[in-house]
Design a protein around this motif. Structure first.
Motif, short mmCIF file in Angstrom:
data_model
loop_
_atom_site.label_atom_id
_atom_site.label_comp_id
_atom_site.label_asym_id
_atom_site.label_seq_id
_atom_site.Cartn_x
_atom_site.Cartn_y
_atom_site.Cartn_z
N HIS A 1 1.03 -1.40 0.25
CA HIS A 1 -0.20 0.03 -0.02
C HIS A 1 0.83 1.22 0.00
O HIS A 1 2.04 1.12 0.61
N THR B 1 0.81 4.04 6.49
CA THR B 1 0.79 3.24 5.57
C THR B 1 -1.00 3.15 5.49
O THR B 1 -1.60 3.10 6.40
N SER C 1 -4.61 2.48 3.38
CA SER C 1 -5.78 1.55 2.42
C SER C 1 -7.17 2.13 2.67
O SER C 1 -7.40 2.87 3.51
N ALA D 1 -8.93 -3.57 1.75
CA ALA D 1 -7.61 -3.41 1.45
C ALA D 1 -7.16 -3.06 0.03
O ALA D 1 -6.19 -3.43 -0.55
N ARG D 2 -8.12 -2.07 -0.41
CA ARG D 2 -8.15 -1.45 -1.93
C ARG D 2 -6.96 -0.48 -1.57
O ARG D 2 -6.59 0.05 -0.35
N LEU D 3 -6.52 0.27 -2.86
CA LEU D 3 -5.53 0.95 -2.59
C LEU D 3 -4.05 0.28 -2.53
O LEU D 3 -3.42 0.48 -1.50
N ALA D 4 -3.88 -0.48 -3.61
CA ALA D 4 -2.71 -1.46 -3.45
C ALA D 4 -1.99 -1.58 -4.79
O ALA D 4 -2.58 -1.54 -5.90
N ASN E 1 -1.62 -1.15 -10.34
CA ASN E 1 -2.26 -0.35 -9.33
C ASN E 1 -3.68 -0.42 -9.21
O ASN E 1 -4.44 -0.45 -10.41
N SER F 1 4.50 2.38 -3.03
CA SER F 1 3.81 1.10 -3.02
C SER F 1 4.44 0.14 -4.14
O SER F 1 4.74 -0.94 -3.71
N SER G 1 6.30 1.75 3.12
CA SER G 1 5.43 1.02 2.65
C SER G 1 5.57 -0.63 2.85
O SER G 1 4.77 -1.55 2.68
N ALA H 1 -9.14 7.05 3.49
CA ALA H 1 -8.43 6.04 3.66
C ALA H 1 -8.03 5.93 5.35
O ALA H 1 -8.10 6.76 5.96
N ALA I 1 -3.20 1.03 7.43
CA ALA I 1 -3.33 -0.24 6.54
C ALA I 1 -1.96 -0.97 7.09
O ALA I 1 -1.32 -0.59 7.85
#
Ligand code: PMV
Length: 327
Positions: free
Chosen positions: A10, A37, A39, A43-46, A100, A113, A149, A311, A314
């Protein structure tokens, strides 16, 4: 033989920022930093990166978000792979695919990330079962913020080490990312730092002030003092931008300043809301979870703000899959 590993990481934002590099080799930040860190729900934004080393490959290749990449992005990936190959004592070339689940103009740098996932996937694919600190050191050489990250929650990076300071649940925090443009930034952080170091009349003052701000931030975080963390984060961002601006490096735009004014108006009305900005025009607003809905609606209504992402702190980078095949 084919060796493959997939890693997920992330992005992070610095609450106490670094800006500028120490003299000499190794891409070492000039001042310590403390980040979180981040998300989105589920847990999206990865960034998900798969590295496949194959004895039959003749060169390294990179597919970034479905498109074959060349030039500078490929060179930076090859530089990291070369360091990992040297440690693993191999010359085997690799295919790298990285994507991404967020657009490039998400308001959060994908390089952090991206290089974290690449460092973890490439070391694991070659069987290097390094501790997280060592993987972070490998990522730092490509992009200093990428080291952070590797870890989840709140993370510190100084000249010697990158390590987790506190888990994601430490602070009741939401980071509202107010996206203000779809365009790529004009000056990269690397170029902005070089210009600042060379020409900002305030760079020396920044070098003295930032470590103090970092220490105060670390203490405030460990005391669970949300207001102090917020105050110090806004102070760090404004000091960094002031120092860069004095060198002609301007990342903020009209939308950024309008969003900053809105954060300050919310604060004047009694909400614990604080602003931070990285090397780009997007504004991040720090609020407690209970204030996130109201603050999101207010930021979304600011002229120049295109959308707002909510966000949360994470977990760090993880390995999803490893495989070894002998054809
Ligand atoms: O390490 P880079 O090149 O991603 O630059 C990071 C610069 C800031 O985001 C402004 C500060 C920081 O500590 O992340």
């Amino acid at each position: 033989m084919i060796r493959r590993a997939t890693a997920v990481a992330h992005p992070n934002i610095a609450l106490a920022k670094y800006w500028g590099k120490a003299e000499g080799e190794g891409n070492v930040p000039a001042v310590p930093s403390l980040s979180v860190t981040l998300s989105l729900p589920d847990a999206r934004l990865a960034t998900t990166t798969t590295v496949t080393f194959g004895d039959s490959f003749t060169e390294d290749t990179l597919v970034l978000n479905g498109t074959t990449a060349e030039g500078r992005p490929l060179e930076r990936v090859v530089a990291l792979l070369d360091r990992v190959r040297a440690e693993a004592k191999t010359k085997t070339r690799a295919h790298v695919t990285s994507s991404n689940d967020f657009p490039t103009a998400s308001g959060l740098a994908s390089s952090a990330s991206g290089f974290a996932a690449l460092a973890l996937a490439s070391t694991r694919a070659l069987g290097l079962d390094w501790p997280a600190e060592r993987v972070a050191d490998c990522a730092r050489r490509s992009s200093a913020s990428a080291a952070r990250s590797i870890f989840g929650g709140f993370v510190e990076l100084d000249a010697m080490f990158c390590r987790a300071v506190a888990p994601p649940s430490t602070l009741d925090l939401r980071v509202l990312v107010a996206v203000t443009t779809e365009a790529q930034k004009a000056t990269s952080s690397t170029d902005g730092m070089i210009l600042t170091q060379k020409t900002s009349p305030y760079y020396k003052a920044w070098l003295e002030d930032a470590p103090r701000n970092f220490r105060a931030m670390r203490a405030a975080l460990l005391e669970d003092d949300f207001v102090r963390v917020g105050e110090l984060a806004e102070r760090s961002a404004l000091a960094m931008h002031a120092c860069a601006m004095a060198a002609g490096v301007v990342y903020v735009g009209g939308g950024t300043l309008a969003a900053l004014a809105e954060v300050r108006a919310m604060r004047a009305a009694g909400m614990a809301a604080y602003a931070t900005m990285d090397a780009g025009p997007h504004l991040k607003c720090l609020v407690r979870a209970a204030d996130a809905e109201v603050a999101t609606a207010r930021l979304a209504a600011v002229p120049g703000v295109l959308r707002v992402l909510v966000a949360s702190p994470a977990e760090g980078a993880t390995v999803r899959a490893e495989r070894e095949e002998t054809p």
